[in-house]
Design an enzyme around this catalytic site. Sequence first.
Site, PDB file in Angstrom:
ATOM      1  N   GLU A  53      47.988  43.848  39.061  1.00  0.00           N
ATOM      2  CA  GLU A  53      48.642  43.959  37.763  1.00  0.00           C
ATOM      3  C   GLU A  53      50.005  44.586  38.015  1.00  0.00           C
ATOM      4  O   GLU A  53      50.101  45.643  38.644  1.00  0.00           O
ATOM      5  CB  GLU A  53      47.852  44.835  36.795  1.00  0.00           C
ATOM      6  CG  GLU A  53      48.551  44.945  35.440  1.00  0.00           C
ATOM      7  CD  GLU A  53      48.157  46.185  34.647  1.00  0.00           C
ATOM      8  OE1 GLU A  53      48.384  46.175  33.424  1.00  0.00           O
ATOM      9  OE2 GLU A  53      47.662  47.152  35.243  1.00  0.00           O
ATOM     10  N   ASP A  89      45.170  48.002  39.596  1.00  0.00           N
ATOM     11  CA  ASP A  89      45.810  48.409  38.353  1.00  0.00           C
ATOM     12  C   ASP A  89      47.258  48.828  38.575  1.00  0.00           C
ATOM     13  O   ASP A  89      47.567  49.596  39.500  1.00  0.00           O
ATOM     14  CB  ASP A  89      45.020  49.561  37.734  1.00  0.00           C
ATOM     15  CG  ASP A  89      45.620  50.051  36.432  1.00  0.00           C
ATOM     16  OD1 ASP A  89      45.608  49.295  35.456  1.00  0.00           O
ATOM     17  OD2 ASP A  89      46.121  51.195  36.414  1.00  0.00           O
TER      18      ASP A  89
END
EC number: 3.2.1.141
Length: 613
Positions: free
Chosen positions: A302, A265
């Site tokens: 990401e 993330d």
Amino acid sequence: MPPRPFGATTLENGSVAFRVWAPFAREIQIKLIGRDLPLQATMSATGERHCFEAIVPNIPAGTRYFYHLNGDRDRPDPYSRFQPEGVHGPSEVVDPNAFAWSDQGWRGIPLEDYILYELHPGTFTPEGTFDAIIAHLNYLKRDLGITAVEIMPVAQFPGRRNWGYDGVHLFAPQNSYGGPDGLRRLVDACHAAGLAVVLDVVYNHLGHEGNYLREFGPYFTSKYKTPWGDAVNFDDAGSDFVRRYVIDNALYWIREYHIDALRLDAVHAIYDFSAKHILQEMKEAADETARGLGRPVYLIAESDLNDPKIIRAPAQGGYGLDAQWSDDFHHCLHALLTGEREGYYQDFGRLDQMERAIREGYVMAGVYSPYRDRIHGSPSDGQPPSKFVVFSQNHDQTGNRVLGDRLSTLISFEAQKLAAAAVLLAPNLPLLFMGEEYGETAPFQYFTHYQDPILGEAVRKGRWEEAIGFGWKGEVPDPQSEETFQRSKLDLSQRFQEPNSRLFAFYQRLIALRKSAPDLHPTGGTAQIKRHDQEACLTLQRGDKILIVLSFHPKIVSLPISFPGGTWERLLDSQEKQFGGSEERLLPARLEANRTAELRLSPYQAALFRRIE
């Protein structure tokens, strides 16, 4: 002899070895729960610097314990494998060898074969558990055709409902989802069904409630600030053990839970100026583990940096991660289909950007970004399209909207089919967000369940302020409300209703074509993209035998197009009756080569032709 792992490690003689890094503690005791006379075993500070350890005999799996710090407070284990009573409760001893895996023959699948399906364990089913997902694996694999399930974060968070990005016990699968054994059963069942499993992990920050790491050591640093407060300490004093903590966690999911890939993330919020970046170190450790396991393991980032260093090979000065999400692809597609230009969408909305997103992954690549008011990004250096995960929706792009409204409520039925075709026929790695395959209309809203009333009120205020910043004037769903969570649950029975079943049939056909046509595989040859600005259309020639037509025009247009060498047959048309289209709007069933054809395209029509000898 290497030091024992951190946490509570079960030994063959029935003992448990406890080990913790705690430079901020003077003394630590183990407080065992559930005995007539709680055992207090004082841990000795020996071995590696600031590490306390002890071996306690006759400790069965399932025993709950605290670390008693400095004689005045009980705290869960930073390496806790399970928090059955939540973030503030005791940790539980888990024997990772007790589970009977049945996936010994699983060898994974190549990353290029991944067709990802992102789901939230709490809202994918009415029950909201790992075990409840298992009943739907045949639907995902056999009926829909995806090849990889991507699970949003499962590290223990406060309360029973959360997106998962507020986890505070990184090694403990969420108790309300089913804990360690529930997750193991799910992964085992996925592998039995032939599905890879991707787990979303969060190393850029931890949540606040139940986060006791600051009492053990310098897990955070004030050198850098993130949207969530102090950054995780990857390069300040004491960072060696923090880096180890995070890498241990990544390898833990791979080894003990047989996870095939990790989605990292928001790596742009990981601050590390060490000689070797933590992402590169993590990738090297994952590759070494994969070699030992005899199966591939992938790391997918990401990032909003648009920096190819993340996926560039270390020999070229990169971190070597296997792929990254392409937010630019999403933003291009969303802006073209919805007309929205608020927030970061102000940078997008042109057809040439959509073309570039498919070809290069990055659109903002060393160009001026009005949203940021600065030049942003760098060209992708010829990275292959298979390095980029593309999507028309995901948890962020849906849930960060004030109402969590899905694309199905923002655009027409025909435009939904076009979005599906753009994602699934592109040369990139496609990702679907749960429910999009049949046009789920339930929102996916932001929800939390903080037990701390101050944090609960803070998240309400923060959500309201974000909405105001986007010019929102209506009511903002209360993230702490049970209703917000329940409102966000899927209704999988919608796929049997009209017109949802037609959309679902279109997704089925797209996925089947992608899997059966070699030229549609990410390694199936170059994708030649041609832009037709006046008609707002893109044509993609995939390899030698596939030609795709995508119309982004909201009105009927005539597209002059020349088909090279051979005869071309129509394999797919979004206007087919089975997909909810109108038969009279179908494109020709066959086209001769070397002749310019005028294709009369309906609004948002998508079609695929195959060359026959």
